[in-house]
Write a protein that holds these residues in place. Sequence first.
Motif, PDB file in Angstrom:
ATOM      1  N   ALA A   1       2.862   2.864   1.546  1.00  0.00           N
ATOM      2  CA  ALA A   1       3.405   3.311   2.840  1.00  0.00           C
ATOM      3  C   ALA A   1       4.212   4.590   2.715  1.00  0.00           C
ATOM      4  O   ALA A   1       5.281   4.726   3.303  1.00  0.00           O
ATOM      5  CB  ALA A   1       4.246   2.197   3.481  1.00  0.00           C
ATOM      6  N   LEU A   2       3.705   5.535   1.952  1.00  0.00           N
ATOM      7  CA  LEU A   2       4.382   6.835   1.848  1.00  0.00           C
ATOM      8  C   LEU A   2       3.994   7.674   3.056  1.00  0.00           C
ATOM      9  O   LEU A   2       2.948   7.453   3.660  1.00  0.00           O
ATOM     10  CB  LEU A   2       3.955   7.543   0.563  1.00  0.00           C
ATOM     11  N   TYR A   3       4.832   8.649   3.372  1.00  0.00           N
ATOM     12  CA  TYR A   3       4.513   9.538   4.483  1.00  0.00           C
ATOM     13  C   TYR A   3       3.612  10.640   3.934  1.00  0.00           C
ATOM     14  O   TYR A   3       4.065  11.480   3.152  1.00  0.00           O
ATOM     15  CB  TYR A   3       5.799  10.121   5.079  1.00  0.00           C
ATOM     16  N   PRO A   4       2.336  10.652   4.316  1.00  0.00           N
ATOM     17  CA  PRO A   4       1.370  11.513   3.619  1.00  0.00           C
ATOM     18  C   PRO A   4       1.597  13.001   3.799  1.00  0.00           C
ATOM     19  O   PRO A   4       1.180  13.786   2.960  1.00  0.00           O
ATOM     20  CB  PRO A   4       0.028  11.092   4.240  1.00  0.00           C
ATOM     21  N   HIS A   5       2.258  13.389   4.896  1.00  0.00           N
ATOM     22  CA  HIS A   5       2.437  14.820   5.144  1.00  0.00           C
ATOM     23  C   HIS A   5       3.706  15.368   4.500  1.00  0.00           C
ATOM     24  O   HIS A   5       4.001  16.543   4.606  1.00  0.00           O
ATOM     25  CB  HIS A   5       2.478  15.073   6.646  1.00  0.00           C
ATOM     26  N   MET A   6       4.459  14.486   3.854  1.00  0.00           N
ATOM     27  CA  MET A   6       5.706  14.942   3.219  1.00  0.00           C
ATOM     28  C   MET A   6       5.539  14.962   1.708  1.00  0.00           C
ATOM     29  O   MET A   6       4.778  14.172   1.157  1.00  0.00           O
ATOM     30  CB  MET A   6       6.845  13.980   3.565  1.00  0.00           C
TER      31      MET A   6
ATOM     32  N   ASN B   1       0.830  -1.216   0.000  1.00  0.00           N
ATOM     33  CA  ASN B   1       0.000   0.000   0.000  1.00  0.00           C
ATOM     34  C   ASN B   1       0.861   1.262   0.000  1.00  0.00           C
ATOM     35  O   ASN B   1       0.471   2.277   0.543  1.00  0.00           O
ATOM     36  CB  ASN B   1      -0.991  -0.017   1.159  1.00  0.00           C
TER      37      ASN B   1
ATOM     38  N   ASN C   1       9.778  12.493   0.997  1.00  0.00           N
ATOM     39  CA  ASN C   1       9.621  11.047   1.178  1.00  0.00           C
ATOM     40  C   ASN C   1      10.885  10.315   0.754  1.00  0.00           C
ATOM     41  O   ASN C   1      11.369   9.437   1.465  1.00  0.00           O
ATOM     42  CB  ASN C   1       8.450  10.542   0.334  1.00  0.00           C
TER      43      ASN C   1
END
Lengths: 390, 289
Positions: A111-116, A109, A121
């Motif tokens: 697994a990215l960092y959504p706020h970056m 899925n 990232n």
Amino acid sequence: MATVELKNIKKVYPVTGGEKKEKKKEMLPEKKTNLQITEEGVVAVQEFSLDIADKEFIVLVGPSGCGKSTTLRMVAGLEEITGGELYIDGKLVNHVAPKDRDIAMVFQNYALYPHMTVFENMAFSLRLKHLPKAEIEKKVQEAAEILDITEYLNRKPKALSGGQRQRVAIGRAIVRAPKVMLMDEPLSNLDAKLRNEMRAEIIKLRKRIDTTFIYVTHDQTEAMTLGDRIVVMKDGFIQQIGTPQEVFNHPANLFVAGFIGMPVMNFFDARLTEDGGKYFVELGGVKTELSPEKEARLKAKKVASQDITLGVRPEHVDLTEKGIAAVVDVSEMMGSSVHLHLTAQGRNMIMIVPTVGMKNIPAMGEAVCFGFNGSVAHVFSKETGENLEF
Amino acid sequence: MNRKLSDNTRGLIKLTVLRVIVYAILIFLTALCLFFFYLMIVNASRSNAQLATGFTLVPKENFFKNLVNAWNDSSINIPRGMLNSLIIALASAVLTTYFSALTAYGIHAYEFKGKRMVFTFIIAVMMIPAQVSALGFVQMMNKLHLTNSYIPLIIPSIAAPVVFFYMKQYMESVLPLEVIDAARVDGSGEFRTFNTIVLPMLKPAIAVQMIFSFVSSWNNYFVPALLLDKAEMKTVPIMIAQLRSADYSKFDMGKVYMFILLAILPVMITYIFLSKSIIKGVTAGSVKG
């Protein structure tokens, strides 16, 4: 770039106290999986031994719950290893933290960092290594160019499509130039068209970044197209390790035969007979002699005449004037071929018939005859399901 | 054709009527909520004598007089009281939210023996009202010589099962474990992962809980009244109570209403600034993003 050795790896998920009864109740009657449950707990992976060569592309494939992702997570250090030894580049790493294993991982899925942003990232791991700013920028830029995501570097993940997000996830992994690249079903969340595109991208990527890959999938097509070697798993056990061609042509057992290949292999109740040093399979009153190579292997194993499960792939079955009788249930026009769904010998089967040179497509309910060559017949033990040739 | 058209028109009328009813109910409920604020503003503009005459919806001319009176009241120091309340409320809100999120993260992201029991225990604590343990708490603070200190008002608020529970539920909907795994593989330590990856992902929930914690601490009268008796340490609710209980010669309801109005201002300002996040936080998890 590194070798990876897994020696008799085992993973048990402990079940304690009240949970024990609950878990047993949950798992046993419904038979969601056939994972072994011992006093220690649920055994997710056992007797897993595999030597992965430097720069090799290994694919772990199997149905849900077979232990492939657990194995990958143990290599990553995200899952504790219950038993056995894991070596990366010759060093025992059983108790080494993920960050110290020099691995990178791509998740299903993303697994990215959504706020970056995409840039942040991809730069996250490099910043943690305290690399100079210029070097970080250079590395991220290079990775972004490889993956064709340069224009998205300032966007946040939510502004990207599924395919673009997966590229970012791959980018985040490759900027680190890891010794081992781990991929956990990276294409499963993409639609069929994008999956095919990304598969080709991964093949290209592999050539460019030249590192050791361990790739987990439940899709046998991905396994066949990507892997140097495939590890087929079921219920926590390795079923077969081999090149895609080996696994396809010489499946070790009924499970592998049924799992690898699309459409799935046809199985029949048949008889294997040995007559004057020659081996035949008898199906529907038709005797087909096995190829000399198969005969040699069966002879070497001193296989006697017996009832067997016969396996023949749909693409290896031919319509014939005389042969084994069958009735057409459904015919599916696929363009270059027709998939005929037949009933023969009380079993459902599929046959792929090329449309080139085909005069007319058999109609539903029509009686037809089919046959197959002795070189493509797979003989499996009725008791154990193992391939009798190996 | 005609019949179809009439069905369509009938449907439109039905929908319009339904909408009118729904909006009327919503407007009524909104008015009901805002009415008491309006009443407070009106009362803050009335003198003590005017207030004694009873209920009115028309504002009077004593607003600034009440403000000056309240501000200059010798028995209370409004700026000091507000600063005291602000220090306590802000510190409690920040610490409560941070540590509740940290606890929730521990339960959400780690597998350990007795995890379920720990969770159940924390939830069980939710059922115990603060009043039950107040006496023992005050005695303990006395023994620790912590009366007339902000510490017993700030530190115990960190253990907030309700905030923990909210954070835990929020994490279930927005924080996939793979993100944490990805951070670990990327080389991030556990605390860094929490501070740089997890906390920013919880922003809406943090905003909601910050304001709830801030408001509950700002309005808290019970515990501060038991622990604080030095004039310069008193908080806004204690001062309001003090104004209300003033003797006959000094009693002025106009001042009390004005002070209440002043007291809710910081809460309203905080709400205005965080409202966007609060709405996001309240609706979070209802729709898969």
